[in-house]
Design a protein around this motif. Structure first.
Motif, PDB file in Angstrom:
ATOM      1  N   GLU A 128       0.830  -1.205   0.000  1.00 54.21           N
ATOM      2  CA  GLU A 128       0.000   0.000   0.000  1.00 54.21           C
ATOM      3  C   GLU A 128       0.866   1.258   0.000  1.00 54.21           C
ATOM      4  O   GLU A 128       0.544   2.253  -0.663  1.00 54.21           O
ATOM      5  N   LEU A 129       1.960   1.213   0.752  1.00 54.43           N
ATOM      6  CA  LEU A 129       2.870   2.363   0.773  1.00 54.43           C
ATOM      7  C   LEU A 129       3.430   2.658  -0.614  1.00 54.43           C
ATOM      8  O   LEU A 129       3.492   3.818  -1.045  1.00 54.43           O
ATOM      9  N   TRP A 130       3.849   1.613  -1.319  1.00 52.41           N
ATOM     10  CA  TRP A 130       4.410   1.830  -2.651  1.00 52.41           C
ATOM     11  C   TRP A 130       3.346   2.327  -3.624  1.00 52.41           C
ATOM     12  O   TRP A 130       3.623   3.175  -4.484  1.00 52.41           O
ATOM     13  N   LEU A 131       2.119   1.810  -3.516  1.00 53.74           N
ATOM     14  CA  LEU A 131       1.051   2.299  -4.380  1.00 53.74           C
ATOM     15  C   LEU A 131       0.750   3.773  -4.092  1.00 53.74           C
ATOM     16  O   LEU A 131       0.521   4.564  -5.014  1.00 53.74           O
ATOM     17  N   ALA A 132       0.751   4.122  -2.799  1.00 53.87           N
ATOM     18  CA  ALA A 132       0.526   5.522  -2.433  1.00 53.87           C
ATOM     19  C   ALA A 132       1.642   6.413  -2.969  1.00 53.87           C
ATOM     20  O   ALA A 132       1.386   7.533  -3.446  1.00 53.87           O
ATOM     21  N   PHE A 133       2.876   5.929  -2.914  1.00 48.46           N
ATOM     22  CA  PHE A 133       4.000   6.692  -3.452  1.00 48.46           C
ATOM     23  C   PHE A 133       3.868   6.859  -4.963  1.00 48.46           C
ATOM     24  O   PHE A 133       4.087   7.960  -5.501  1.00 48.46           O
ATOM     25  N   GLU A 134       3.488   5.777  -5.659  1.00 43.13           N
ATOM     26  CA  GLU A 134       3.318   5.866  -7.110  1.00 43.13           C
ATOM     27  C   GLU A 134       2.271   6.910  -7.481  1.00 43.13           C
ATOM     28  O   GLU A 134       2.438   7.672  -8.435  1.00 43.13           O
ATOM     29  N   HIS A 135       1.166   6.931  -6.747  1.00 43.15           N
ATOM     30  CA  HIS A 135       0.073   7.839  -7.089  1.00 43.15           C
ATOM     31  C   HIS A 135       0.395   9.284  -6.725  1.00 43.15           C
ATOM     32  O   HIS A 135       0.100  10.205  -7.482  1.00 43.15           O
ATOM     33  N   SER A 136       1.009   9.459  -5.559  1.00 51.56           N
ATOM     34  CA  SER A 136       1.183  10.814  -5.038  1.00 51.56           C
ATOM     35  C   SER A 136       2.554  11.422  -5.290  1.00 51.56           C
ATOM     36  O   SER A 136       2.713  12.643  -5.331  1.00 51.56           O
ATOM     37  N   GLY A 137       3.577  10.572  -5.405  1.00 55.02           N
ATOM     38  CA  GLY A 137       4.943  11.060  -5.492  1.00 55.02           C
ATOM     39  C   GLY A 137       5.496  11.585  -4.179  1.00 55.02           C
ATOM     40  O   GLY A 137       6.608  12.121  -4.138  1.00 55.02           O
ATOM     41  N   ASP A 138       4.759  11.385  -3.091  1.00 57.78           N
ATOM     42  CA  ASP A 138       5.158  11.905  -1.781  1.00 57.78           C
ATOM     43  C   ASP A 138       6.271  11.040  -1.196  1.00 57.78           C
ATOM     44  O   ASP A 138       6.091   9.841  -0.966  1.00 57.78           O
ATOM     45  N   ALA A 139       7.408  11.647  -0.910  1.00 60.99           N
ATOM     46  CA  ALA A 139       8.564  10.912  -0.395  1.00 60.99           C
ATOM     47  C   ALA A 139       8.310  10.287   0.964  1.00 60.99           C
ATOM     48  O   ALA A 139       9.013   9.343   1.352  1.00 60.99           O
ATOM     49  N   ALA A 140       7.312  10.767   1.701  1.00 55.36           N
ATOM     50  CA  ALA A 140       7.013  10.173   3.005  1.00 55.36           C
ATOM     51  C   ALA A 140       6.624   8.706   2.859  1.00 55.36           C
ATOM     52  O   ALA A 140       6.990   7.873   3.696  1.00 55.36           O
ATOM     53  N   PHE A 141       5.909   8.374   1.807  1.00 56.97           N
ATOM     54  CA  PHE A 141       5.518   6.977   1.571  1.00 56.97           C
ATOM     55  C   PHE A 141       6.731   6.143   1.152  1.00 56.97           C
ATOM     56  O   PHE A 141       6.904   5.011   1.600  1.00 56.97           O
ATOM     57  N   ARG A 142       7.574   6.710   0.301  1.00 60.29           N
ATOM     58  CA  ARG A 142       8.798   5.999  -0.105  1.00 60.29           C
ATOM     59  C   ARG A 142       9.679   5.720   1.106  1.00 60.29           C
ATOM     60  O   ARG A 142      10.177   4.597   1.274  1.00 60.29           O
ATOM     61  N   ASP A 143       9.861   6.706   1.956  1.00 61.74           N
ATOM     62  CA  ASP A 143      10.738   6.533   3.115  1.00 61.74           C
ATOM     63  C   ASP A 143      10.197   5.461   4.054  1.00 61.74           C
ATOM     64  O   ASP A 143      10.961   4.624   4.558  1.00 61.74           O
ATOM     65  N   ALA A 144       8.889   5.471   4.298  1.00 66.43           N
ATOM     66  CA  ALA A 144       8.289   4.459   5.174  1.00 66.43           C
ATOM     67  C   ALA A 144       8.406   3.069   4.555  1.00 66.43           C
ATOM     68  O   ALA A 144       8.683   2.083   5.247  1.00 66.43           O
ATOM     69  N   ALA A 145       8.208   2.985   3.241  1.00 68.83           N
ATOM     70  CA  ALA A 145       8.302   1.692   2.564  1.00 68.83           C
ATOM     71  C   ALA A 145       9.723   1.145   2.609  1.00 68.83           C
ATOM     72  O   ALA A 145       9.932  -0.068   2.749  1.00 68.83           O
ATOM     73  N   GLN A 146      10.714   2.020   2.510  1.00 73.08           N
ATOM     74  CA  GLN A 146      12.100   1.543   2.559  1.00 73.08           C
ATOM     75  C   GLN A 146      12.508   1.133   3.973  1.00 73.08           C
ATOM     76  O   GLN A 146      13.357   0.253   4.137  1.00 73.08           O
ATOM     77  N   ILE A 147      11.890   1.720   4.983  1.00 78.39           N
ATOM     78  CA  ILE A 147      12.078   1.217   6.346  1.00 78.39           C
ATOM     79  C   ILE A 147      11.537  -0.208   6.437  1.00 78.39           C
ATOM     80  O   ILE A 147      12.153  -1.100   7.040  1.00 78.39           O
TER      81      ILE A 147
END
Length: 206
Positions: A65-84
Motif C-alpha cells: 500500500e505504501l508503494w502504491l501511495a508513493f506511485e500515485h502521489s509522489g510523496d517521499a514520506a511513503f517511499r521513506d516508510a516503505a524503505q524502512i
C-alpha cells in the motif's frame, strides 16, 4: 414494484478514479504513525489491525500500500516508510523468521520487488532473491510441487494448496532478474501439477 432502469450505467471517469485514489492515499497517510516501524496484524481487534512484529504471512500487504501511495502521489514520506519496511523484510529473510512456508510471494513481491522496481532499492532486490531461494527449498521432487506449510519429509504435512500459485510470480521475477532458469522451471512444474490435480472439469478448484 420499482421498475428496473433501462439506462446503462456511465463508465467511471478519470476524475472519479483520481478522487478515489486520493482518498485511499490519505487513509494510508493516517496509518503512517502506527505502522512505519511495524507490521499490521493479520486480523482486526475491535475494528483495528494493531501493530505487530514482521512475522506473519500478511505483512507484505502494508508496504505494498505504501508503494502504491508513493506511485500515485509522489510523496517521499511513503517511499521513506516503505524503505524502512524493506529493511525489516531483509532482516526477516536473512534470519529466517517465520519463513518456512509458501507465502514468500505475498511477503516479498509487494514490499521488496516493488522497492527495486520503483526506486532501485538494492536491499529490496537482495531480500526478494533470498525469498525466492527459500521458496524453492520447499519444492518436492517426487510430488512435483512446492509444499505449502509444515515440516518437509513429514507425510501428513506433504501438501500444497491452490494459493501456492499466487507465490509463483516471485520465482518468474527471480529468473528474469538473475538469469538463472531454476526458479522459473520450478514454478512451471508446480503450475503443471496444480493444473493436473486441482482443477475440476468445470474449472473450479479443489
Amino acid at each position: 414494484m420499482n421498475a428496473v432502469s433501462s439506462v446503462a450505467p456511465q463508465p467511471i471517469t478519470d476524475e472519479e478514479v483520481k478522487a478515489a485514489l486520493d482518498i485511499a492515499v490519505e487513509q494510508v497517510r493516517r496509518n503512517l504513525p502506527e505502522f512505519t516501524h511495524a507490521a499490521q496484524n493479520h486480523s482486526s481487534i475491535k475494528n483495528f489491525y494493531p501493530p505487530v512484529a514482521n512475522d506473519q504471512w500478511t505483512a507484505g500487504f502494508w508496504p505494498g500500500e505504501l508503494w502504491l501511495a508513493f506511485e500515485h502521489s509522489g510523496d517521499a514520506a511513503f517511499r521513506d516508510a516503505a524503505q524502512i519496511q524493506v529493511q525489516s523484510f531483509l532482516h526477516r529473510i536473512v534470519n529466517r523468521i517465520e519463513t518456512d512456508h509458501h507465502d514468500m510471494g505475498f511477503l516479498y513481491s509487494p514490499s521488496c520487488i516493488a522497492a527495486w522496481k520503483l526506486v532501485g532499492d538494492e536491499d529490496g532486490r537482495r531480500a526478494a532473491i533470498l525469498a525466492a531461494d527459500q521458496l524453492i527449498e520447499r519444492f518436492q521432487p517426487i510430488g512435483q510441487f512446492i509444499q505449502a506449510w509444515g515440516r518437509k519429509g513429514v507425510a501428513e504435512e506433504y501438501r500444497y494448496i491452490i494459493d501456492c500459485l499466487l507465490n509463483l510470480p516471485l520465482l518468474y521475477w527471480a529468473s528474469r532478474e538473475t538469469g538463472d532458469p531454476k526458479y522459473r522451471e520450478i514454478a512451471l512444474i508446480h503450475a503443471r501439477t496444480t493444473l493436473a490435480n486441482s482443477v475440476r472439469p468445470d474449472d473450479s478448484t479443489y
